[in-house]
Motif scaffolding. Sequence first.
Motif, mmCIF file in Angstrom:
data_model
loop_
_atom_site.group_PDB
_atom_site.id
_atom_site.type_symbol
_atom_site.label_atom_id
_atom_site.label_comp_id
_atom_site.label_asym_id
_atom_site.label_seq_id
_atom_site.Cartn_x
_atom_site.Cartn_y
_atom_site.Cartn_z
ATOM 1 N N THR A 62 33.265 -71.271 -1.707
ATOM 2 C CA THR A 62 32.681 -72.275 -2.603
ATOM 3 C C THR A 62 31.505 -71.645 -3.360
ATOM 4 N N ASP A 64 28.408 -72.395 -3.640
ATOM 5 C CA ASP A 64 27.136 -72.310 -2.918
ATOM 6 C C ASP A 64 27.169 -71.298 -1.773
ATOM 7 N N THR A 66 28.742 -68.116 -2.294
ATOM 8 C CA THR A 66 29.110 -66.827 -2.882
ATOM 9 C C THR A 66 28.176 -65.703 -2.430
ATOM 10 N N ASP A 79 37.631 -67.965 -5.451
ATOM 11 C CA ASP A 79 36.682 -69.049 -5.713
ATOM 12 C C ASP A 79 37.393 -70.405 -5.751
ATOM 13 N N VAL A 80 36.755 -71.400 -5.105
ATOM 14 C CA VAL A 80 37.256 -72.779 -5.123
ATOM 15 C C VAL A 80 36.104 -73.701 -5.512
ATOM 16 N N ALA A 81 36.445 -74.898 -5.929
ATOM 17 C CA ALA A 81 35.432 -75.806 -6.467
ATOM 18 C C ALA A 81 34.476 -76.333 -5.406
ATOM 19 N N ASP A 82 35.011 -76.790 -4.276
ATOM 20 C CA ASP A 82 34.165 -77.403 -3.261
ATOM 21 C C ASP A 82 34.800 -77.254 -1.885
ATOM 22 N N ARG A 83 34.159 -77.861 -0.871
ATOM 23 C CA ARG A 83 34.632 -77.752 0.512
ATOM 24 C C ARG A 83 36.021 -78.364 0.674
ATOM 25 N N ALA A 86 38.526 -75.993 -0.460
ATOM 26 C CA ALA A 86 38.600 -74.870 0.469
ATOM 27 C C ALA A 86 39.453 -75.229 1.683
ATOM 28 N N ALA A 98 38.113 -70.086 5.020
ATOM 29 C CA ALA A 98 37.237 -70.512 3.924
ATOM 30 C C ALA A 98 35.788 -70.343 4.358
ATOM 31 N N VAL A 100 32.026 -71.710 3.408
ATOM 32 C CA VAL A 100 31.286 -72.726 2.666
ATOM 33 C C VAL A 100 29.859 -72.796 3.204
#
Length: 362
Positions: A62, A64, A66, A79-83, A86, A98, A100
């Motif tokens: 996610t 936050d 990286t 890369d994914v948008a959010d939890r 993921a 994943a 996060v």
Amino acid sequence: MSTASPSFAQSTWLVAEREIGSKLRSKSFVISFLILFLGALALIVWGGFSAGDDSGSPVAVTPDATSYVQNAAGLEVRDVADRSAAETAVRDGDVEAAIVADTTSPTGFVVIGDSSVSNTILMALAQLPKVELLDPTGDAGFLGYIVAIGFGAIFFISAQTFGATIAQSVVEEKQTRVVELLISAVPVRALLAGKVIGNTVLAMGQILILAAVAVIGLTVTDQTALLTGIGAPIAWFAVFFLFGFILLAALFAAAAAMVSRQEDIGATTTPLILLVMAPYFLVIFAWNNPLILAIMSYVPFSAPVGMPMRLFLGDAMWWEPLLSLAILLVTCVGAILVGAKIYENSLLRMGARVKLGEALKR
């Protein structure tokens, strides 16, 4: 002037030397060991290079989180948008895990897996994170299965090979009447002790060589992180195998002494062979079952496989291998005493198979 008779220790060592020498001169033994050696080396090197594949392990990250994977080698970051995205990628099998951000974790992030998280992924991170599993009841990963096969197969092959060797040696000496000459020169119990010690030296030598192969193979393939995780279980396996094999060796020799022909060996050694086979199949089919592994850890005949496997999986408390080893030692002493009595009472009995009840009587 008459020469002094050798002491019990000297007699034992003479028999042990005879056992070791005859085995090392056997072409079948040397060839079978070379095949086992080359097979183990190939498997470890292949596994090491596979684990070190440059493509890396695919992980969803996610925005936050990286910063936590910037310097992590061996990871293929997606890369994914959010939890939520993921977790979906993990469940669908698009990624192995994943990563996060999580303010409740001491490291600032968590690793999310389905039923397990690969040790390769965890070791690639600069610091060990908190782990969350979406399916905690699932498998513990392919690596765990490979380790289970390794422990089970080595115990099974070594114990069966050298146990059968002891049994055949005992019956051959009875059948050819060589045993009558041997016990005229050395005590019966020294003969038994020498056979057990000689074959234990050979079996432990084989185990230590295979352990060295594992260390060298993982080092050459630059899998030092994996070596760190499996090093302690291998060391415990060697310790448990030592006493477990002594237990089995004494029983194999005693069982063989109850018969006088090679054709009858199976009649008395089959129960022991089944005891050797049981841990192999149990650890393969139930290697990720905590209850079965826990039971195996405290049963003397399966502890050499069950306890090291639990240590690798991280399921055993620090005191559990010590307790399991103590149980194994007590059982080992009892087996030696019973085996020595059966061996001593049956060795010179020729003809029909000696029944267990008769063998235990003087």
